[in-house]
Design a protein around this motif. Structure first.
Motif, PDB file in Angstrom:
ATOM      1  N   THR A  28       9.381 -88.801 -76.236  1.00  0.00           N
ATOM      2  CA  THR A  28       9.592 -89.196 -74.961  1.00  0.00           C
ATOM      3  C   THR A  28       9.807 -88.078 -73.814  1.00  0.00           C
ATOM      4  O   THR A  28       9.357 -87.983 -72.844  1.00  0.00           O
ATOM      5  CB  THR A  28      10.500 -90.343 -74.876  1.00  0.00           C
ATOM      6  N   LEU A  29      11.139 -87.467 -74.211  1.00  0.00           N
ATOM      7  CA  LEU A  29      11.453 -86.311 -73.310  1.00  0.00           C
ATOM      8  C   LEU A  29      10.682 -85.389 -73.075  1.00  0.00           C
ATOM      9  O   LEU A  29      10.319 -84.735 -72.050  1.00  0.00           O
ATOM     10  CB  LEU A  29      12.916 -85.843 -73.747  1.00  0.00           C
ATOM     11  N   GLY A  30       9.940 -84.905 -74.242  1.00  0.00           N
ATOM     12  CA  GLY A  30       8.992 -83.793 -74.145  1.00  0.00           C
ATOM     13  C   GLY A  30       8.035 -84.283 -73.368  1.00  0.00           C
ATOM     14  O   GLY A  30       7.500 -83.431 -72.313  1.00  0.00           O
ATOM     15  N   THR A  31       7.408 -85.253 -73.395  1.00  0.00           N
ATOM     16  CA  THR A  31       6.267 -85.856 -72.642  1.00  0.00           C
ATOM     17  C   THR A  31       6.623 -86.052 -71.031  1.00  0.00           C
ATOM     18  O   THR A  31       5.973 -85.389 -70.031  1.00  0.00           O
ATOM     19  CB  THR A  31       5.900 -87.231 -72.789  1.00  0.00           C
ATOM     20  N   LEU A  32       7.964 -86.492 -70.788  1.00  0.00           N
ATOM     21  CA  LEU A  32       8.442 -86.265 -69.453  1.00  0.00           C
ATOM     22  C   LEU A  32       8.596 -85.053 -68.789  1.00  0.00           C
ATOM     23  O   LEU A  32       8.119 -84.811 -67.625  1.00  0.00           O
ATOM     24  CB  LEU A  32       9.911 -87.033 -69.267  1.00  0.00           C
ATOM     25  N   LEU A  33       8.962 -84.029 -69.603  1.00  0.00           N
ATOM     26  CA  LEU A  33       9.344 -82.481 -69.153  1.00  0.00           C
ATOM     27  C   LEU A  33       7.833 -82.233 -68.947  1.00  0.00           C
ATOM     28  O   LEU A  33       7.561 -81.705 -67.905  1.00  0.00           O
ATOM     29  CB  LEU A  33       9.734 -81.961 -70.264  1.00  0.00           C
ATOM     30  N   ILE A  62      11.769 -80.768 -78.368  1.00  0.00           N
ATOM     31  CA  ILE A  62      11.405 -81.259 -76.981  1.00  0.00           C
ATOM     32  C   ILE A  62      10.649 -80.223 -76.055  1.00  0.00           C
ATOM     33  O   ILE A  62       9.670 -80.523 -75.369  1.00  0.00           O
ATOM     34  CB  ILE A  62      12.720 -81.507 -76.280  1.00  0.00           C
ATOM     35  N   LEU A  63      11.301 -78.950 -76.002  1.00  0.00           N
ATOM     36  CA  LEU A  63      10.517 -77.746 -75.512  1.00  0.00           C
ATOM     37  C   LEU A  63       9.106 -77.767 -75.867  1.00  0.00           C
ATOM     38  O   LEU A  63       8.108 -77.496 -75.061  1.00  0.00           O
ATOM     39  CB  LEU A  63      11.375 -76.777 -75.376  1.00  0.00           C
ATOM     40  N   ALA A 110      19.111 -90.895 -74.616  1.00  0.00           N
ATOM     41  CA  ALA A 110      18.136 -89.780 -75.273  1.00  0.00           C
ATOM     42  C   ALA A 110      18.679 -88.255 -75.069  1.00  0.00           C
ATOM     43  O   ALA A 110      18.829 -87.436 -75.851  1.00  0.00           O
ATOM     44  CB  ALA A 110      16.896 -90.137 -74.811  1.00  0.00           C
ATOM     45  N   LEU A 111      19.268 -88.378 -73.639  1.00  0.00           N
ATOM     46  CA  LEU A 111      19.584 -86.914 -73.069  1.00  0.00           C
ATOM     47  C   LEU A 111      20.971 -86.674 -73.850  1.00  0.00           C
ATOM     48  O   LEU A 111      21.193 -85.569 -74.368  1.00  0.00           O
ATOM     49  CB  LEU A 111      19.778 -87.033 -71.774  1.00  0.00           C
ATOM     50  N   LEU A 112      21.986 -87.667 -74.287  1.00  0.00           N
ATOM     51  CA  LEU A 112      23.213 -87.280 -74.983  1.00  0.00           C
ATOM     52  C   LEU A 112      22.985 -86.949 -76.433  1.00  0.00           C
ATOM     53  O   LEU A 112      23.800 -86.179 -76.925  1.00  0.00           O
ATOM     54  CB  LEU A 112      23.964 -88.747 -74.866  1.00  0.00           C
ATOM     55  N   SER A 113      21.732 -87.306 -76.854  1.00  0.00           N
ATOM     56  CA  SER A 113      21.351 -87.151 -78.282  1.00  0.00           C
ATOM     57  C   SER A 113      21.096 -85.891 -78.666  1.00  0.00           C
ATOM     58  O   SER A 113      20.919 -85.197 -79.630  1.00  0.00           O
ATOM     59  CB  SER A 113      20.618 -88.138 -78.844  1.00  0.00           C
ATOM     60  N   VAL A 114      20.568 -85.118 -77.456  1.00  0.00           N
ATOM     61  CA  VAL A 114      20.196 -83.593 -77.425  1.00  0.00           C
ATOM     62  C   VAL A 114      21.201 -82.758 -77.832  1.00  0.00           C
ATOM     63  O   VAL A 114      22.298 -82.758 -77.031  1.00  0.00           O
ATOM     64  CB  VAL A 114      19.463 -83.183 -76.332  1.00  0.00           C
TER      65      VAL A 114
END
Lengths: 270, 311, 268
Positions: A87-92, A149-150, C37-41
């Motif tokens: 999810t974070l990777g896609t958002l990025l 993520i990156l 999610a950000l906290l889990s990074v």
């Protein structure tokens, strides 16, 4: 379609003689190439391992069934990580891809040189698989979710960026012209003329890529970039096939659910 | 396309900064010369020439004055340059040479920020309506005010209440008062053109540039739309340049007719003066007697050298 | 008109989601998820600081690609990747045709359809690399495991798109052939295949591209090809060589993509 005269009879054939010959030749060359390639592979293969394969496979399956249900409890955390990586990777990726796509689209780019740079970014990102990105990022950032993520994000820029800029180039220019004619600024022309037209495809493509990224994020762990792939690697290394089958089951279900979500969101957008 | 490359650096660099400044307060070299003396025409075009990069000459030394409050119809075969002429006025198409003055303001010399200010005074109505299909009727109408509000106001749809009131009034006036929140792609052709008209009028223009407003409509709706445009123009004292294929319609609704042929004006006079000879001059040889329907554009011998950008 | 316009009538754009509960629920839920999610990074600044040095080395290595010191490894890796791609695409397409036909609801009975769709779903769910690991365990290191992986992936991809294409074909043509009293096989060859053949060729070429790209990756887990060479070079900290390999992969992928898209365009 040639009709040959044989004596008094007319014979119909789909192809005339040279065409038929060429077609056969084409198939022959194709088959020869494939066989030749196969030969190379066969030479590089240790056939005694292959002979052993059925036994190995049955062994694997026998030890993998039933899956180790208790192992599930240790999988929740990696699964959560996997989801976050995707999810974070896609958002990025999407966040970078949207401006890049506007710079790369022929009808919105400020300058041809900028366009080529943007296209280069897109092509470069598309050509390198997320696992390779992960491999490099783990070296720099250390193992963990961040590298994952990156890696996913970097790969997504190219994929989504390409589809975005194609969508931008395909829009109807008339409303854009109309908005510009009201004396709107460039930013307003983008937000009123372009954005409503490309917004559905931007969302659709992003959700689609998210679905692909769920799949990809299950493997970045193999090189240490976080997620369920780490557990998979570890279980395979110690040959715990009941754990492996449990992981595969979890992956299967996750991907299934994400595909369903992605498909229904995309249906809503149309 | 005619829409200029949007100067995207502005978007990426300065949206955040400049976005808060309403257009009114941006520095401009020109004050607004709104004091219209009856002698000077609303719009003056002097030796306007447009040559497309392909080499096609769409307009050749066109001279034209349009006085305040006049409805002028522009007729001529496809490719005669009607569309190009209209788009040169608000510079959706850049003229190659010549001058255009709106209220003595030389449009052809304006820089991009000044051009945007000037465009607020020239509203355009399009053949294919050119609405943003996925936005609602109200959003489309309000987009007529884009030149007056800053970026974030328009992004969050926070238009001044006075503008919203005016938009509702216009929607009532064009007969769409009951669907402000319908999406534009859910409307019929006639309804869409009414939205287009409301959008144009919300700009509070001095002049209406109307590009084939009826070409995609059935005959009855076409007349209704033409009547609406002319009524509204009269109410507000606007000049109108309407570029139209349908000669009888042009004769019925305009006070003056200009015939364009291969980029040059070949007729300029009252609707009653459109004799058979004049029509032949504009469209070429054809039996005009039976019924002058709008077949003019289909006479292939004349479908000109086609430099015109067809919308 | 029932509604007369009063000055001061408020207007705001209609919301995308009508129901305020769902709208706010989704928004707040989304924000909560993002925060969690950000906290889990887990960011380890010390490790990143140390890594930056290596990042610098990688960058330096990458601007100076070295094509020569490992030339033989690179060449053999590239050839192996190409060879794997050719074989896997050929076998994959051959297997895909029957499965694709079986996955088209308008041609086959329900049980056949379900079985074929299951095969497709299985093949599409798992990332190629996972499949590659399993094949490496079964068949040992080397290109054979890679070929099997790519075949497995190709089957899911090509059959799914082929099946969808068959389901969209013009039913009138099939009916016309059926009306002549043709058998099922004849219907297939005269009514269906001519309609989907160009598309099948296009799909195969497209899959060839993908297979080439994938072949660079599955080598990382031991399934042969240029990926193995790349992995080795990164592990030996030979970033100049890794850079050269990456550039070659990009060039190769782009070249095949250009060729295949040109061919696909001509087919249409």
């Amino acid at each position: 379609m040639p009709v040959l005269e044989k004596g008094s009879e007319k014979v119909w054939q789909k192809r005339d003689r040279t065409q038929a010959l060429l077609s056969w030749l084409g198939w022959l060359v194709g088959a020869a190439v494939v066989l030749f390639c196969w030969q190379i592979i066969a030479d590089n293969t240790n056939w005694s391992f292959v002979a052993d394969a059925p036994e190995q496979a049955s062994h694997m399956i026998a030890r993998g069934i039933p899956p180790n249900w208790g192992y599930l409890n240790t999988l929740w955390q990696p699964l959560w990580d996997t989801l976050n990586i995707a999810t974070l990777g896609t958002l990025l990726g999407v966040a970078v891809a949207i401006p890049t796509a506007f710079l790369a689209a022929r009808n919105t780019t400020p300058h041809p040189i900028v366009r080529y740079i943007a296209l280069l970014v897109i092509v470069g990102s598309r050509s390198v698989n997320s696992l390779i990105w992960a491999l490099l990022l783990v070296v720099v950032l250390g193992p963990g979710v961040l590298a994952g993520i990156l890696a996913i994000g970097l790969r997504s820029i190219g994929f989504t960026g390409k589809l975005f800029y194609e969508a931008i180039e395909e829009i109807d220019p008339n409303p854009v012209e109309a908005v510009a004619a009201t004396g709107a600024s460039a930013a307003q022309v983008l937000s009123y003329g372009f954005w409503p037209q490309v917004m559905p495809s931007i969302f659709g493509v992003s959700v689609y890529r998210w679905d692909i990224n769920i799949r990809e994020s299950t493997v970045v762990g193999l090189v240490g970039a976080g997620g369920i792939g780490i557990q998979l690697q570890a279980s395979i290394n110690i040959l715990r096939w009941s754990q492996v089958s449990m992981i595969l089951l979890v992956v299967f279900l996750t991907v299934f659910v994400s595909e369903w979500i992605s498909a229904s969101v995309r249906r809503l957008l149309i | 396309m005619g829409s200029p490359n949007l100067g995207l650096p502005i978007v990426f660099v300065s949206v955040l900064l400049a976005g808060f400044v309403p257009n009114e307060f941006r520095p401009t070299a020109f004050g607004y010369a709104l004091a219209v003396t009856p002698l000077c025409p609303m719009l003056r075009i002097q030796s306007l020439t447009k040559r497309y990069p392909t080499g096609d000459i769409a307009l050749q030394s066109v001279n034209l004055d349009v006085p305040d409050g006049q409805v002028m119809a522009l007729i001529g075969p496809s490719g005669a340059g009607k569309s190009t002429l209209i788009r040169c006025i608000n510079r959706l198409v850049e003229p190659t040479s010549g001058q255009i003055y709106l209220n003595e303001l030389e449009l052809t010399r304006l820089g991009s920020a000044q051009l945007r200010r000037a465009r607020r005074r020239m509203a355009m109505i399009f053949q294919e309506y050119a609405l943003v299909e996925r936005l609602t009727v109200m959003e489309n109408v309000l987009s007529g005010q884009l030149g007056y509000v800053n970026f974030w106001q328009s992004w969050f749809r926070k238009f001044p209440q006075g503008t919203v009131d005016e938009a509702f009034r216009l929607l009532e006036r064009v007969g769409l008062g009951q669907f402000p929140d319908k999406r534009a792609d859910a409307l019929s052709g006639g309804q869409r053109q009414r939205v287009g008209i409301a959008r144009a009028l919300l700009q509070n223009p001095n002049i209406l540039l109307v590009d084939e407003p009826t070409a995609s409509l059935d005959p009855k709706t076409a007349r209704q739309i033409m009547r609406l445009i002319c009524e509204l123009a009269q109410e507000r004292g606007l000049s109108v340049i309407v570029n139209i294929h349908d000669v009888p319609l042009a004769q019925q609704f305009s006070q003056r007719i200009v015939g364009l042929q291969a980029g040059e004006i070949v007729y300029d006079g009252p609707p009653s003066g459109l004799t058979e000879r004049a029509l032949t001059q504009i469209y070429g040889e054809e039996d005009w007697n039976p019924e002058r329907e709008s077949e003019a554009d289909e006479s292939p011998a004349l479908a000109g050298t086609a430099g015109e950008r067809q919308s | 008109m029932t509604q007369t316009t009063l000055p001061g009538r408020q207007w705001s754009p209609p919301n995308l989601i009508e129901n305020p509960w769902i709208r706010w629920g989704l928004l707040i839920g989304g924000i909560i998820y993002l925060v969690l999610a950000l906290l889990s990074v887990d960011v380890n600044p010390g490790r990143i600081a140390r890594g930056m040095e290596r990042g610098g080395q990688i960058l330096v290595g990458f601007v100076q690609p070295d094509f020569f010191s490992r030339r033989d490894n690179i060449i053999s890796g590239l050839i192996e990747s190409l060879v794997m791609t050719v074989v896997a695409t050929a076998i994959g397409v051959v297997i895909s045709v029957p499965i694709g036909i079986g996955g088209a609801r308008n041609l086959v009975p329900l049980p056949v359809y379900l079985v074929c769709r299951l095969v497709i779903a299985l093949s599409r769910t798992f990332q190629e690399v996972i499949i590659a690991i399993l094949f490496v365990v079964m068949l040992g290191f080397g290109p054979l495991a890679g070929v099997m992986t790519l075949v497995f992936g190709s089957v899911g991809f090509v059959s799914k798109l082929l099946a969808e294409n068959i389901e969209e074909i013009d039913a009138a043509q099939v009916e016309a052939i059926r009306a002549t009293g043709a058998s099922w096989m004849q219907m297939l060859t005269y009514g269906v295949l001519p309609q989907v053949l160009p598309r099948l060729v296009g799909l195969s070429l497209y899959r060839f591209d993908i297979n080439l790209r994938e072949s660079a990756v599955i080598g990382i887990v031991g399934a042969g090809g240029i990926g193995a060479t790349l992995n080795t070079s990164i592990q030996r900290y030979e970033y100049n060589t890794a850079s050269a390999i990456l550039l070659l992969i990009i060039a190769l992928v782009m070249a095949t993509e250009l060729v295949s898209s040109a061919v696909r365009q001509r087919l249409q």
